[in-house]
Design an enzyme around this catalytic site. Structure first.
Site, PDB file in Angstrom:
ATOM      1  CB  ALA A  65      -0.888  -0.016   1.236  1.00  0.00           C
ATOM      2  N   GLY A 108       0.720  -5.046   0.822  1.00  0.00           N
ATOM      3  CA  GLY A 108      -0.445  -5.152  -0.064  1.00  0.00           C
ATOM      4  C   GLY A 108      -0.113  -5.855  -1.371  1.00  0.00           C
ATOM      5  CD  GLU A 111      -2.146  -7.600   2.885  1.00  0.00           C
ATOM      6  OE1 GLU A 111      -1.844  -6.460   2.459  1.00  0.00           O
ATOM      7  OE2 GLU A 111      -2.630  -7.782   4.008  1.00  0.00           O
ATOM      8  CD  GLU A 131       1.886  -5.498   5.693  1.00  0.00           C
ATOM      9  OE1 GLU A 131       2.669  -6.399   6.049  1.00  0.00           O
ATOM     10  OE2 GLU A 131       1.093  -5.630   4.746  1.00  0.00           O
TER      11      GLU A 131
HETATM   12  N1  CAA Z   1       4.608   3.217  -0.544  1.00  0.00           N
HETATM   13  C1  CAA Z   1       5.019   4.381  -1.078  1.00  0.00           C
HETATM   14  N2  CAA Z   1       6.224   4.537  -1.693  1.00  0.00           N
HETATM   15  C2  CAA Z   1       7.017   3.447  -1.789  1.00  0.00           C
HETATM   16  C3  CAA Z   1       6.639   2.203  -1.247  1.00  0.00           C
HETATM   17  C4  CAA Z   1       5.364   2.096  -0.618  1.00  0.00           C
HETATM   18  N3  CAA Z   1       4.903   0.940  -0.105  1.00  0.00           N
HETATM   19  N4  CAA Z   1       7.647   1.320  -1.469  1.00  0.00           N
HETATM   20  C5  CAA Z   1       8.607   1.998  -2.131  1.00  0.00           C
HETATM   21  N5  CAA Z   1       8.233   3.283  -2.326  1.00  0.00           N
HETATM   22  C6  CAA Z   1       8.975   4.351  -2.996  1.00  0.00           C
HETATM   23  C7  CAA Z   1      10.121   4.853  -2.138  1.00  0.00           C
HETATM   24  O1  CAA Z   1       9.669   5.807  -1.196  1.00  0.00           O
HETATM   25  C8  CAA Z   1      11.036   5.458  -3.191  1.00  0.00           C
HETATM   26  O2  CAA Z   1      10.497   6.698  -3.588  1.00  0.00           O
HETATM   27  P1  CAA Z   1      11.471   8.017  -3.671  1.00  0.00           P
HETATM   28  O3  CAA Z   1      12.404   7.681  -4.817  1.00  0.00           O
HETATM   29  O4  CAA Z   1      10.525   9.141  -3.972  1.00  0.00           O
HETATM   30  O5  CAA Z   1      12.180   8.096  -2.360  1.00  0.00           O
HETATM   31  C9  CAA Z   1      10.847   4.513  -4.377  1.00  0.00           C
HETATM   32  O6  CAA Z   1       9.616   3.829  -4.140  1.00  0.00           O
HETATM   33  C10 CAA Z   1      11.952   3.485  -4.491  1.00  0.00           C
HETATM   34  O7  CAA Z   1      12.052   2.830  -3.234  1.00  0.00           O
HETATM   35  P2  CAA Z   1      13.436   2.660  -2.436  1.00  0.00           P
HETATM   36  O8  CAA Z   1      14.354   3.782  -2.726  1.00  0.00           O
HETATM   37  O9  CAA Z   1      13.088   2.406  -1.003  1.00  0.00           O
HETATM   38  O10 CAA Z   1      13.976   1.321  -3.137  1.00  0.00           O
HETATM   39  P3  CAA Z   1      14.937   0.222  -2.507  1.00  0.00           P
HETATM   40  O11 CAA Z   1      15.274  -0.682  -3.649  1.00  0.00           O
HETATM   41  O12 CAA Z   1      16.037   0.829  -1.731  1.00  0.00           O
HETATM   42  O13 CAA Z   1      14.011  -0.584  -1.448  1.00  0.00           O
HETATM   43  C11 CAA Z   1      11.993  -1.705  -0.725  1.00  0.00           C
HETATM   44  C12 CAA Z   1      12.919  -1.324  -1.903  1.00  0.00           C
HETATM   45  C13 CAA Z   1      12.745  -2.682   0.203  1.00  0.00           C
HETATM   46  C14 CAA Z   1      10.798  -2.403  -1.315  1.00  0.00           C
HETATM   47  C15 CAA Z   1      11.587  -0.460   0.059  1.00  0.00           C
HETATM   48  O14 CAA Z   1      11.116   0.523  -0.850  1.00  0.00           O
HETATM   49  C16 CAA Z   1      10.521  -0.704   1.063  1.00  0.00           C
HETATM   50  O15 CAA Z   1      10.785  -1.212   2.142  1.00  0.00           O
HETATM   51  N6  CAA Z   1       9.253  -0.321   0.728  1.00  0.00           N
HETATM   52  C17 CAA Z   1       8.140  -0.415   1.636  1.00  0.00           C
HETATM   53  C18 CAA Z   1       7.610  -1.836   1.739  1.00  0.00           C
HETATM   54  C19 CAA Z   1       6.487  -1.907   2.730  1.00  0.00           C
HETATM   55  O16 CAA Z   1       6.641  -1.614   3.888  1.00  0.00           O
HETATM   56  N7  CAA Z   1       5.291  -2.320   2.274  1.00  0.00           N
HETATM   57  C20 CAA Z   1       4.107  -2.428   3.108  1.00  0.00           C
HETATM   58  C21 CAA Z   1       3.264  -1.198   2.988  1.00  0.00           C
HETATM   59  S1  CAA Z   1       1.903  -1.163   4.142  1.00  0.00           S
HETATM   60  C22 CAA Z   1       0.737  -2.208   3.462  1.00  0.00           C
HETATM   61  O17 CAA Z   1       0.904  -2.731   2.398  1.00  0.00           O
HETATM   62  C23 CAA Z   1      -0.513  -2.395   4.279  1.00  0.00           C
HETATM   63  C24 CAA Z   1      -1.437  -3.437   3.795  1.00  0.00           C
HETATM   64  O18 CAA Z   1      -1.549  -4.501   4.342  1.00  0.00           O
HETATM   65  C25 CAA Z   1      -2.298  -3.169   2.626  1.00  0.00           C
END
Ligand code: CAA
Length: 257
Positions: A65, A108, A111, A131
């Site tokens: 998400a 998500g 999921e 998460e």
């Molecule tokens: N939401 C919004 N933006 C996201 C994102 C997310 N879930 N995942 C990545 N991005 C964005 C980053 O902010 C970044 O944007 P900027 O360039 O503007 O800073 C861009 O995508 C590239 O990401 P990274 O620079 O972080 O890339 P990386 O290769 O270093 O890392 C990653 C990749 C490990 C996937 C890391 O981005 C990460 O940990 N992302 C979040 C994953 C996460 O926590 N997901 C769960 C979300 S909550 C949810 O999903 C609730 C539910 O149950 C529905």
């Protein structure tokens, strides 16, 4: 219909939906999810579409998400817009959904992958429910679908540590159907879609419905449901054609009715 965050193509027998927010690893914001549900419901009505593939790009199926969109949302706002209720409509899609997953399928994204009926993964897939690392927990079916798919202790490990698993682990744990080199994951998903599209459409539809029933009923209720669907297919032209073709040693010609 034009979509902001989706690219949709149709090929013979199936449609392909590609998430198109590459800059944010296909983070699933409200707009993308709204478009996705609308597109799925439209494609579900089209008779020439027999199967639907969901995919991202090589780097990410979807990284979850959209955290930036969610960060300052209040519980009441979430409750009011019942954001994840939209996901329930994906569960109601009648046509088989295939997830073609490469790179990150997190939160998500994982999921959504699990909401699909079949999953083809590339060797680079990283699948998880992270998460817990941002102070929350899965909210779109992760605790329920993951537990049913991989069992309690593995689901606990993924949900409580947030650590992603590899494609090979996902294969061993029964989360994905097949793992292939990254160059082939989309092709493999297309082959699978074509194979399913070549079957009798009503049988595919009722078979999917019956398998899904196993998740929310008793064995007795499920067997009864299955039996009724089996009997129902004997009112279709395709049942007559399928069995006649077998006896006549030829390929069946499906009418979809
Ligand atoms: N939401 C919004 N933006 C996201 C994102 C997310 N879930 N995942 C990545 N991005 C964005 C980053 O902010 C970044 O944007 P900027 O360039 O503007 O800073 C861009 O995508 C590239 O990401 P990274 O620079 O972080 O890339 P990386 O290769 O270093 O890392 C990653 C990749 C490990 C996937 C890391 O981005 C990460 O940990 N992302 C979040 C994953 C996460 O926590 N997901 C769960 C979300 S909550 C949810 O999903 C609730 C539910 O149950 C529905």
């Amino acid at each position: 219909m034009a979509y902001e965050h989706l690219l949709i193509t149709k090929e013979s027998g199936y449609a392909l939906i590609q998430f198109n927010r590459p800059d944010v690893l296909n983070a699933l914001n409200i707009k993308l999810m709204t478009e996705l549900v609308d597109a799925l419901e439209e494609l579900d009505k089209e008779t020439e579409v027999r199967c639907i593939i969901l995919t991202g790009n090589e780097k990410a199926f979807a990284a979850g998400a959209d955290i930036k969109e969610m960060a300052n949302t209040s519980a009441m706002e979430m409750l009011q817009r019942d954001q994840f209720a939209r996901w329930d409509r994906i569960r109601k899609i009648k046509k088989p959904l295939i997830a073609a997953v490469s790179g990150f399928a997190l939160g998500g994204g994982c999921e959504l992958m699990m909401t699909c009926d079949l999953v083809i993964a590339s060797e680079t897939a990283k699948i998880g429910q992270p998460e817990i690392n941002i102070g929350v927990m899965p909210g779109a079916g992760g605790t329920q679908r993951l537990t049913r798919a991989v069992g309690k202790v593995k689901a606990m490990e993924m949900v409580l540590t947030g650590r992603p698993i590899s494609a090979q682990e996902a294969l061993q744990w029964g989360l994905v159907n097949k793992v292939v080199p990254v160059e082939y994951y989309l092709q493999e998903a297309k082959e699978l879609a074509k194979e399913i599209a070549s079957k009798a459409p009503m049988a595919v539809k009722l078979a999917k419905e019956s398998v899904l029933k196993a998740f929310d009923t008793t064995i007795e209720g499920g067997l009864e449901f299955e039996r009724k669907n089996f009997y129902l297919l004997f009112s279709s032209e395709d049942q007559k054609e399928g069995m006649k073709a077998f006896i006549e040693k030829r390929k069946p010609e499906w009418k979809g009715k």
